[in-house]
Design an enzyme around this catalytic site. Structure first.
Site, PDB file in Angstrom:
ATOM      1  N   ALA A  17       0.822  -1.214   0.000  1.00  0.00           N
ATOM      2  CA  ALA A  17       0.000   0.000   0.000  1.00  0.00           C
ATOM      3  C   ALA A  17       0.860   1.269   0.000  1.00  0.00           C
ATOM      4  O   ALA A  17       2.090   1.189   0.058  1.00  0.00           O
ATOM      5  CB  ALA A  17      -0.938  -0.027   1.187  1.00  0.00           C
ATOM      6  N   HIS A  18       0.202   2.392  -0.007  1.00  0.00           N
ATOM      7  CA  HIS A  18       0.905   3.679  -0.106  1.00  0.00           C
ATOM      8  C   HIS A  18       1.831   3.919   1.080  1.00  0.00           C
ATOM      9  O   HIS A  18       1.523   3.576   2.201  1.00  0.00           O
ATOM     10  CB  HIS A  18      -0.059   4.853  -0.270  1.00  0.00           C
ATOM     11  N   ASN A  19       2.963   4.536   0.762  1.00  0.00           N
ATOM     12  CA  ASN A  19       3.929   4.980   1.765  1.00  0.00           C
ATOM     13  C   ASN A  19       4.641   3.858   2.515  1.00  0.00           C
ATOM     14  O   ASN A  19       5.272   4.111   3.545  1.00  0.00           O
ATOM     15  CB  ASN A  19       3.253   5.923   2.787  1.00  0.00           C
TER      16      ASN A  19
END
EC number: 2.3.1.191
Lengths: 360, 360, 360
Positions: B245-247
């Site tokens: 997922a993001h980051n």
């Protein structure tokens, strides 16, 4: 389509098809019994649904041989057969129009490699890429934007939906269907750890073999073998988002539900049913007719066929259900244990007082 | 290829390569020891497989320095090295022919945007789309039907298999391999809940950064950061159908097995091993050399490196295995508790009778 | 952009936007508070982050109405609003430049079928394939290599990222976004078992319906209904690698995290939140506002709305957490039970000796 035509169709598959009601009524399509309107055909294969017979607006129901059919309205006819579920599938097939995946012939925007053998009557869609030395069987349909790398061989009557990727050397039998986004033959996940903490890639030199009558859903990944073949045997059905790692063998007519993950070198027998999100440790084997419940984590091989596994780690379902019941009663056990401890303490205290009493 | 050529190859990597048997025999390919035929080379890296040495039909085995090799037939030669597994990987590499992903140069059906910089010796396959301002490093190969949106930058010697999608701004290092169907840089899953029960989209303005020597399997999804970068560090290896997922940040040389799911802003250290179908809650961090067992549900950060986690929720494997063993013995515990309760009841009854007896 | 311009923007959404500090400072982009530099705007929506206010180098912070803002340096301004998180989302939207998915108009390499209706101002990317009888709404953008099979209908302002596949008959509302690699409308997984152990395919004659304002991430699979529709209602947000099987209905504004798997004919209410890797047995229904924890295995329908489920099989979170706590204390229970057993044994022994004592 008239009811007598549907009856005639079913008589091709069933020894006995009994009509109750009129045979000349027009049927214009199938529907679920609870949503059916006039002109619809529906079915009852499960006793739970018999309650809908009274109120359905369908004009025709396919039902079991034992289903009572006398008491209903004149506008409802019945066809009684041994297996109404399968009969209804044949009815659905009658009403389903074939889907256009690609037009006849080879699209001008497709790119066909060298030494490719195209069978008779193939359909190759727009922007398809077919690598050198591929062989495409008769009547096979390849949807738009699908890529077959070099030396892919398909049998006859195969269907590739749009956006399938087959790596080099993949071999498919006859009547194989692959849905969109599925990747066949990507490299198995093999890396040899090195003293510096890095990895070197283990060349994945094998292939994927898909036998006849297999259907594979969307966005699956079936990896090629390191050496030899990853094999999907005849009649296997695979749902969506399933991972099948390198060197696996999935036995005839086994069914695998969505998001299951089969680790490397696992061998699954024939006629097994694998539930959704089930996982398998590597290098194990399951015998024929094993059922694996959804979300189970299979961690070791099984000898006895036709068992059902459940739980993480998976065990025979009877043991697992017993364990789950015990788990739910753990609170009660804890209270019982605490109460008993208190009781024993009281008894010891009583005994102590008794003993003291004696001394005085 | 002759055995002496294989020996020469291995001598490039190992200080000592001892030959037992003849060096002039022709080897035509690798095989697993239990399937090997005359002319095949195979290996034994694990004691479990030494039992196959007697019966193998291979002509050459790569074995460990300590493996006894004297008693076998004249038709079987041995090369003895410190790490026969890695040695065999080098042998596989010798025999594996390079896969053709795209022909040299730029396919006439590829669409190249404006201000694209193509390195030397690139191969851009059929129907590839490369957006404006992309930079493609030397010797990079882009398979058919792959799409790079705007401003994607790749290093040298990268391989994109067919049907990869890179969103705008993705940055890749050197020697990165991406398998088919993988999507890099799609929007992170970020929506701000509103009082009316709906959501507004949080713009995902960051990117994905993939460092050198990373290999990413098929049908993975690695989302761009909301701000900043989702980072996959040097040497990471990712299997199929994995969600990152993001980051997130995945540390150097970490290995992630199929269908694992890493939630937003998770940071995983270097040299970790993440099992199949493992899941991670958001915003947690794991130190270097953590091992996460298949199907584990990691719910909190860990401080101490080099631990193994297992279970849902995940805990150190020793605790989890102890808990699983207790769980299996729960039935026995319950019986013991019931028996004890009965015993105490009998004791109380006895005491009561005793007490009664005294009164008479 | 000046701080007064950001203030003006926020005043469009919030009744009250209080400025503390100078309004004429130039802001050049957003950043996370802990990484922000001079010229950046950031935000504090959560008390945990207030500790960063002291040290941040940002020039502007969006904070809550109650956040103390007096004691900080002159180089830091504040905008105080009721919901700083949402306010920051609007700021992000100001700074995010629109992504180019496809150029205006129809790419010359796209293939458009017969009787296709294209709305005003559509963008159809390179190598797109649009089947016969499709309808594409105004301002809709279709990224490269996306395929819409026959009779797909989209509303206005839809976005298809590169490499999406929509099967025939899929219907989408307005403002629907579909990310790369997602497959809409592939066949539901339906096969009727036959006496010989094989299966016949159940034609999947229904469609997929996606309502307004839905966003669907990358590499998802949403299958068409057997009859009727699989329905994704207004405002639903779906992460990556999610499976939604045939005949499901997902209620308005429900949010589904990555790798969740929804089996056939499941009905999920409005405003639900489904955690990552959660799984659902077929044919069940969940009421509005149900939360399902990550990795949960939902095995039966629920009547009461607004509950949180957790565990495998899933149960109300309170029961599940209690059970998990008991599980962790199982070792202690076992020791207590063993000690108690020993005590009772000693007591009986004592009693026996006492009894013996009496006899002598």
């Amino acid at each position: 389509m008239k009811i007598y035509e549907i009856q005639a169709l079913l008589e091709r598959y069933f020894d006995k098809v009994e009509l109750v009601g009129s045979s000349n009524v027009t049927i214009d399509g199938p529907a679920k019994i609870e949503c059916a309107a006039k002109g619809n055909v529906s079915f009852v294969a499960n006793e739970k649904y018999t309650r809908f017979i009274e109120s359905t607006e369908a004009s025709l129901l396919i039902v079991g041989e034992q289903t009572p059919t006398k008491q209903y309205s004149d506008s409802l006819s019945f066809l009684k057969v041994k297996d109404p579920y399968t009969a209804f599938v044949f009815v659905l097939q009658m009403f389903s129009s074939p889907r256009v995946i690609a037009s006849d012939g080879v699209s001008p925007s497709a790119v066909i490699g060298e030494n490719v053998m195209l069978g008779k009557n193939v359909s190759i869609g727009d922007h398809v890429v077919i690598g050198d030395h591929c062989v495409i069987g008769d009547n096979t349909v390849i949807g738009p934007n699908t890529v077959l790398m070099e030396r892919v061989v398909t049998g006859r009557d195969c269907m590739f939906y749009p956006g399938v990727i087959c790596y080099d050397g993949t071999i498919l039998g006859d009547r194989v269907t692959i849905h969109s986004g599925t990747v066949l033959g990507a490299d198995g996940f093999g890396f040899a750890p090195q003293p510096d903490g890095g990895y070197i890639k283990i060349p994945q030199m094998g292939i994927v073999e898909i036998h006849d009558d297999v259907e594979i859903g969307a966005n699956n990944t079936i990896d090629r073998a390191t050496m030899g073949s990853t094999v999907i045997e005849k009649g296997v059905k695979i749902d969506n988002l399933v991972q099948i790692a390198h060197n696996c063998r999935i036995g005839e007519n086994t069914v695998i539900a969505s998001q299951a993950g089969i680790s490397g070198s696992v061998s699954i027998g024939k006629h097994c049913m694998i539930g959704g999100q089930a996982g398998f440790a590597g290098h194990l084997s399951l015998p024929d007719k094993t059922h694996v419940a959804a979300k189970a984590g299979v961690s070791k091989s099984l000898q006895k066929s036709a068992q059902t596994l459940r739980g993480i780690p998976a065990q025979p379902i009877r043991d697992q259900l017993r364990q789950e019941a015990l788990l739910r009663s753990l609170d009660k056990m804890k209270r019982k244990l605490d109460a008993l401890e208190e009781e024993v303490r009281q008894m010891q205290k009583g005994k102590g007082q008794q003993a003291e009493g004696k001394n005085t």
